[in-house]
Every structure is written in structure tokens, then in C-alpha cells.
Design a protein around this motif. Structure first.
Motif, PDB file in Angstrom:
ATOM      1  N   HIS A  67      21.467  45.274  27.038  1.00 55.26           N
ATOM      2  CA  HIS A  67      20.144  45.404  26.778  1.00 55.26           C
ATOM      3  C   HIS A  67      20.077  45.472  25.225  1.00 55.26           C
ATOM      4  O   HIS A  67      20.991  45.956  24.610  1.00 55.26           O
ATOM      5  CB  HIS A  67      19.873  46.640  27.427  1.00 55.26           C
ATOM      6  CG  HIS A  67      20.124  46.739  28.775  1.00 55.26           C
ATOM      7  ND1 HIS A  67      19.966  47.847  29.558  1.00 55.26           N
ATOM      8  CD2 HIS A  67      19.819  45.805  29.733  1.00 55.26           C
ATOM      9  CE1 HIS A  67      19.785  47.690  31.102  1.00 55.26           C
ATOM     10  NE2 HIS A  67      19.685  46.277  30.957  1.00 55.26           N
ATOM     11  N   LYS A  68      18.930  45.196  24.850  1.00 51.07           N
ATOM     12  CA  LYS A  68      18.839  44.978  23.293  1.00 51.07           C
ATOM     13  C   LYS A  68      17.754  46.304  23.101  1.00 51.07           C
ATOM     14  O   LYS A  68      16.799  46.307  22.281  1.00 51.07           O
ATOM     15  CB  LYS A  68      17.862  43.703  23.134  1.00 51.07           C
ATOM     16  CG  LYS A  68      18.580  42.527  23.133  1.00 51.07           C
ATOM     17  CD  LYS A  68      17.757  41.365  23.006  1.00 51.07           C
ATOM     18  CE  LYS A  68      18.713  39.883  23.221  1.00 51.07           C
ATOM     19  NZ  LYS A  68      17.832  38.786  22.964  1.00 51.07           N
ATOM     20  N   HIS A  78      17.810  52.657  30.311  1.00 50.35           N
ATOM     21  CA  HIS A  78      18.247  51.592  30.721  1.00 50.35           C
ATOM     22  C   HIS A  78      18.036  51.314  32.198  1.00 50.35           C
ATOM     23  O   HIS A  78      17.943  50.194  32.864  1.00 50.35           O
ATOM     24  CB  HIS A  78      20.020  51.830  30.359  1.00 50.35           C
ATOM     25  CG  HIS A  78      20.337  51.676  29.018  1.00 50.35           C
ATOM     26  ND1 HIS A  78      20.435  50.339  28.370  1.00 50.35           N
ATOM     27  CD2 HIS A  78      20.376  52.686  28.071  1.00 50.35           C
ATOM     28  CE1 HIS A  78      20.794  50.480  27.136  1.00 50.35           C
ATOM     29  NE2 HIS A  78      20.856  52.053  26.877  1.00 50.35           N
ATOM     30  N   LEU A  81      14.752  50.052  32.509  1.00 50.69           N
ATOM     31  CA  LEU A  81      14.661  48.576  32.091  1.00 50.69           C
ATOM     32  C   LEU A  81      15.045  47.745  33.568  1.00 50.69           C
ATOM     33  O   LEU A  81      14.396  46.748  33.779  1.00 50.69           O
ATOM     34  CB  LEU A  81      15.525  48.134  31.143  1.00 50.69           C
ATOM     35  CG  LEU A  81      15.441  46.737  30.684  1.00 50.69           C
ATOM     36  CD1 LEU A  81      14.473  45.966  30.631  1.00 50.69           C
ATOM     37  CD2 LEU A  81      16.499  46.531  29.546  1.00 50.69           C
ATOM     38  N   LYS A  85      13.127  44.826  35.730  1.00 50.99           N
ATOM     39  CA  LYS A  85      13.559  43.362  36.167  1.00 50.99           C
ATOM     40  C   LYS A  85      13.715  43.207  37.455  1.00 50.99           C
ATOM     41  O   LYS A  85      13.624  41.954  37.683  1.00 50.99           O
ATOM     42  CB  LYS A  85      15.090  43.473  35.491  1.00 50.99           C
ATOM     43  CG  LYS A  85      15.090  43.324  34.082  1.00 50.99           C
ATOM     44  CD  LYS A  85      16.307  43.212  33.467  1.00 50.99           C
ATOM     45  CE  LYS A  85      16.257  43.001  31.758  1.00 50.99           C
ATOM     46  NZ  LYS A  85      17.765  42.833  31.316  1.00 50.99           N
ATOM     47  N   LYS A 113      10.332  47.478  23.170  1.00 50.54           N
ATOM     48  CA  LYS A 113      11.794  46.745  23.506  1.00 50.54           C
ATOM     49  C   LYS A 113      11.869  46.168  25.085  1.00 50.54           C
ATOM     50  O   LYS A 113      12.492  45.253  25.460  1.00 50.54           O
ATOM     51  CB  LYS A 113      13.107  47.394  22.916  1.00 50.54           C
ATOM     52  CG  LYS A 113      13.061  47.591  21.591  1.00 50.54           C
ATOM     53  CD  LYS A 113      13.610  46.066  21.110  1.00 50.54           C
ATOM     54  CE  LYS A 113      13.814  46.100  19.484  1.00 50.54           C
ATOM     55  NZ  LYS A 113      14.501  44.862  18.893  1.00 50.54           N
ATOM     56  N   GLU A 116       9.454  43.727  26.188  1.00 50.20           N
ATOM     57  CA  GLU A 116       9.963  42.433  25.791  1.00 50.20           C
ATOM     58  C   GLU A 116      11.055  41.540  26.434  1.00 50.20           C
ATOM     59  O   GLU A 116      11.107  40.692  26.734  1.00 50.20           O
ATOM     60  CB  GLU A 116      10.426  42.584  24.175  1.00 50.20           C
ATOM     61  CG  GLU A 116       9.426  42.854  23.128  1.00 50.20           C
ATOM     62  CD  GLU A 116       9.944  43.019  21.850  1.00 50.20           C
ATOM     63  OE1 GLU A 116      11.274  42.728  21.581  1.00 50.20           O
ATOM     64  OE2 GLU A 116       9.035  43.526  20.835  1.00 50.20           O
ATOM     65  N   GLU A 117      11.969  42.552  27.346  1.00 51.46           N
ATOM     66  CA  GLU A 117      13.153  42.267  27.762  1.00 51.46           C
ATOM     67  C   GLU A 117      12.735  41.832  29.476  1.00 51.46           C
ATOM     68  O   GLU A 117      13.622  41.449  30.163  1.00 51.46           O
ATOM     69  CB  GLU A 117      14.116  43.265  27.511  1.00 51.46           C
ATOM     70  CG  GLU A 117      14.940  43.275  26.382  1.00 51.46           C
ATOM     71  CD  GLU A 117      16.400  43.737  26.646  1.00 51.46           C
ATOM     72  OE1 GLU A 117      17.004  43.150  27.585  1.00 51.46           O
ATOM     73  OE2 GLU A 117      16.750  44.588  25.778  1.00 51.46           O
TER      74      GLU A 117
END
Length: 481
Positions: A67-68, A78, A81, A85, A113, A116-117
Motif C-alpha cells: 500500500h502507498k 490498511h 483500503l 478494493k 491516499k 487514490e488507491e
């Protein structure tokens, strides 16, 4: 109103569902946080598996680098995210959030962030609501005995069970799979609850427990805890004025390192904190557990490049003694099965680090396994200890702590023997190793007689050099072991 039967698997038969989910009324909502109750659909026997569930989403700590996100991002971000997804959004999140408060204070850098991911795109509100659902409902994935933190996961069905500080069910995650067990006989119509936090955090007073629970708890234990109960538990914790003492300053430094430091700084400040305060921690077992657990976790997380073991080996003694003392002083306050679990876990840890010294520890180890099998059934060794064994094997191969291999060998023998009582004699055979942690020399190996500590008569050394080397640690434990 009923939401229908949840997917519960019973160990004996897949047809005999054990409970159902009921949405709470508004009146109940005010008293009990959460969106519903899991109710026993029939009488449930002690030790019965109520739920086996694969995670909806799981991520190991080692995978965070893909992950960024900023380095300061918590495990919850995390997992948030990962859930986004796989297509989860605010509508799904609302199923797991009792009350939606104004959304303020979330770090905008992390939120942006995450947006964006996510390839499919998501809104800021999606991120915030998923994050809240994760904070209140996600579970850490830790090994059962060594408590090694592997990752974090979300289980949709387990999340429907409410929390209790004196639960009638206990849950463990092995290889990522959630298993919830009945720890007592449960009659039809009773609510099923387990703990959302690690069991050792449930031993303190309500005020202390609240530090680890992300909502105000109204379970029976919290509601009925008396002033005398609270007074007893607080007397075993850090005293109110300890922050102004020399020990308090060391504890403060240790806790600050726990937030902003690395594993090396945590362990170094922990060594400094424990070095001259063993007597205090003997008298305040809840205070000891509060600082020992993060210290112990940092020890495991420091692999494959851990610092030299200093106090960790002997501190496992103090952990076992702390559980024993808490059992004696607060047995009437705390849940019996929680103590059985912690006795089992602490005795296995004690064996891992001290089992090479003398036979009493081996007997405690087997009794600890028996305790855990009584809670989690005959398959406990295969289900849970295999996961811990894989870590022990890794540790013994990557660093020179060869005594871990002794632990692996006795566990392998345990798995081959159905009757653990028969193992007590086998495992109690005295293994006369030098007590210096890095030494593997055996007494009588070359007709040599080891030196014995003249005070406690417990530990032995192959040479005066090793006795002197170990004394800086052993002197703090010699008085009570």
C-alpha cells in the motif's frame, strides 16, 4: 425482527444451527451498544464450536508495504483500503455501526491516499464509514499461545456477536479462521457474547478495561462491578501517583516508545523499566501485565534481528505468577474460563523459555495444555499450536536461540499422545542445561558438575563466566523463584 439464521457450523453436524440474530429495539439500543443480539437457538454444551468463519478480508502486517499509505497508518487503515478494493462501501458499513457521529478528526492525508488507491473509485464518506466499521468490528489475527501479531481481519458473522467482559464464549483465530467456542453450558434463549479484546485486558477494573474497548461497555460485569471490586483491582495496578516517581518516568518513557519508537527502543526502555522494579511488579500484577504484553510483542516483532535476550526469559516467570496471584485475589470478580485460558498460555510460554531448567515447569506446561483442551476441545493442539510451532521453527532457524528447538520437540511428542496426563512423566525428565541463555552445554556431558546458584539452588552454570554473565538478570528473580 429476525434477520434470519446466520451461517453457523456445528462441529457435530452442519444441520443443527446453534443461534440466530435479532435486531435490537430502540429501548435496548440505549442500554447496549451494537445493532443486535446473537441468541442461542437451543441448549449449547460447554466446549461446543458455535462458529467457524473464514475472513471476509484479511491482511498480514508484512503486506502493508504494497500500500502507498503513510508509514504512520494503523492496521485499521490498511484493512479499510482492502475492504474498499473488494467493493465494500458506506451502505455495507452501516450494517456494523450503531451510531454515526459527526465525522471529524480523521487524517485527510491517509483518506486521500486511500481514495487514490481504490481502482473503482470511492467517496470520502465511504472511507470514513468503512474505517469506523473496522475500528469497532475488526479482529487482530494473533497466534493463540505466543500472541504473535500476524495481521488484522474482518469477519461479518463474528462481528454480530456482542462484546462482554465476562463472556460465555471465547474466540480464537488460527491460520486466519475465526472459531468461537462456548465456555460454559448455555441455555436456549441466552445471548452469546465473546470478547473483542485480548483476554488479559479484561482482568483490570472497568475504568481500565474501557481503555481497550472502542465503545462504552454495558455488559453484566461492567454494570454490576462493585466499589470493592474496583478497589481490589486498582490496588493491583499502578498507584495514582506513580507518574511522579522514578518508576513512573521509566514507564512513561516505555509507553512513549511504544507509540513512536521502534522495537529496539521499546525493548531497551523496557529493560530499564524492569531492571530494578521486580518487587513492585510482583505486588502489582495488573500493572505488570499492562507493560509486559507490549514488551513481549516487541520481542517477537524484532525477529529476525532481535537484540540479546535480557529479561524476557525470567519475565515469563513473573507473567505466570501474576496470573496466579490475580486468580487468587480476583477469582470472584473475573471469569473462570479466562483464567483457565491465561493459565494455559502463560505455562506454555514459561516452558518455552524456562523448560530446560527443571521439571516443575514441564508439569505446569502439560497442565496448561490440559486447561486449553478443556476449553477448546481435543483438536486444540493441532488447530492452534501448529501455527505457533511454525513461528518457533522460524525463530530457531533464523537466530541462535537453539533452546526453542526443545519446545518444538515436546510439542511434537504432545501431538502424538492423546492422553496429555501420560506426557507429564515424559516431559518432566530433567534436562540439565547451562542456564545462560545462549549456552547449550549439558551437565554430565563430559563428567562435569555444573555450578549451582547458592541462593535459590535452581539454576546451574557450566562455568563461573556464565554465572557472572547471567547474574545481572538472575539477581532480580533469584529471591522468588
Amino acid at each position: 425482527s429476525t434477520w434470519g439464521n446466520i451461517f453457523f457450523i456445528n462441529m457435530d453436524t452442519n444441520k443443527n444451527e446453534s443461534c440466530y440474530f435479532v435486531e435490537k429495539s430502540k429501548t435496548q439500543m440505549e442500554k447496549i451498544k451494537g445493532i443486535g443480539l446473537c441468541i442461542a437457538k437451543r441448549d449449547i454444551c460447554k466446549g461446543e464450536i458455535i462458529l467457524i468463519e473464514e475472513p471476509l478480508c484479511l491482511i498480514q502486517h508484512a503486506s502493508y508495504t504494497k500500500h502507498k499509505l503513510p508509514e504512520s497508518s494503523s492496521s485499521e487503515w490498511h484493512l479499510t483500503l482492502e475492504l474498499l478494493k473488494i467493493g465494500k462501501r458506506k451502505k455495507w458499513a452501516k450494517n456494523f455501526i450503531h451510531k454515526i457521529n459527526p465525522m471529524n478528526g480523521e487524517p485527510e492525508e491517509i483518506i486521500q491516499k486511500i481514495i487514490e488507491e481504490v481502482p473503482a473509485g470511492c467517496s470520502e464518506e465511504d472511507v470514513k464509514l468503512i474505517y469506523r466499521a473496522v475500528c469497532c468490528n475488526a479482529f487482530s489475527w494473533q497466534t493463540t499461545v505466543l500472541n504473535i501479531d500476524v495481521g488484522i481481519a474482518f469477519y461479518e458473522k463474528a462481528a454480530m456477536f456482542n462484546h462482554s467482559c465476562s463472556p460465555n464464549c471465547l474466540s480464537i483465530r488460527t491460520n486466519g479462521i475465526m472459531r468461537i467456542y462456548a465456555t460454559q453450558t448455555i441455555t436456549k434463549g441466552t445471548e452469546l457474547c465473546h470478547s473483542y479484546v485480548d483476554l488479559f485486558w479484561l482482568l483490570g477494573s472497568r475504568i481500565q478495561r474501557q481503555n481497550y474497548i472502542p465503545f462504552e461497555c454495558f455488559c453484566d460485569k461492567c454494570v454490576n462491578e462493585t466499589e470493592n471490586d474496583e478497589k481490589t483491582l486498582l490496588s493491583l495496578s499502578f498507584p495514582p501517583n506513580h507518574a511522579n516517581t522514578e518508576l513512573g518516568q521509566k514507564v512513561g518513557k516505555f509507553k512513549i516508545n511504544g507509540v513512536i519508537g521502534n522495537n529496539k527502543s521499546i525493548l531497551n526502555s523496557g529493560d530499564e523499566m524492569f531492571s530494578s522494579n521486580i518487587t513492585f511488579f510482583l505486588e502489582h500484577p495488573i500493572a505488570f501485565i499492562e507493560v509486559f504484553i507490549p514488551y513481549f510483542n516487541s520481542f517477537w516483532q524484532s525477529f529476525p534481528n532481535p537484540p540479546q535476550i535480557k529479561y524476557i526469559s525470567d519475565l515469563t516467570w513473573l507473567y505466570y505468577i501474576s496470573i496466579q496471584k490475580l486468580s487468587e485475589l480476583s477469582y470472584h470478580i473475573n471469569n473462570k474460563q479466562i483464567f483457565n485460558h491465561l493459565f494455559g498460555v502463560s505455562s506454555i510460554l514459561l516452558y518455552l523459555f524456562q523448560g530446560h531448567l527443571y521439571s516443575t515447569v514441564s508439569k505446569l506446561f502439560i497442565k496448561g495444555l490440559i486447561n486449553l483442551k478443556e476449553i477448546y476441545g481435543e483438536n486444540f493442539v493441532d488447530l492452534s499450536l501448529n501455527e505457533d510451532l511454525s513461528f518457533i521453527s522460524y525463530f530457531s532457524q533464523t537466530v541462535k536461540y537453539p533452546k526453542f528447538k526443545l519446545f518444538s520437540e515436546i510439542i511434537e511428542n504432545t501431538k502424538k499422545n492423546k492422553d496429555l496426563n501420560n506426557l507429564i512423566q515424559i516431559s518432566s525428565l530433567k534436562i540439565d542445561h547451562c542456564s545462560e541463555i545462549s549456552c547449550l552445554k549439558l551437565e554430565n556431558q563430559n563428567n562435569t558438575q555444573f555450578l549451582r546458584c547458592s541462593k535459590c539452588k535452581r539454576v546451574k552454570y557450566c562455568s563461573q563466566e556464565h554465572q557472572v554473565k547471567h547474574w545481572s538478570i538472575h539477581k532480580h528473580f533469584c529471591m522468588f523463584t
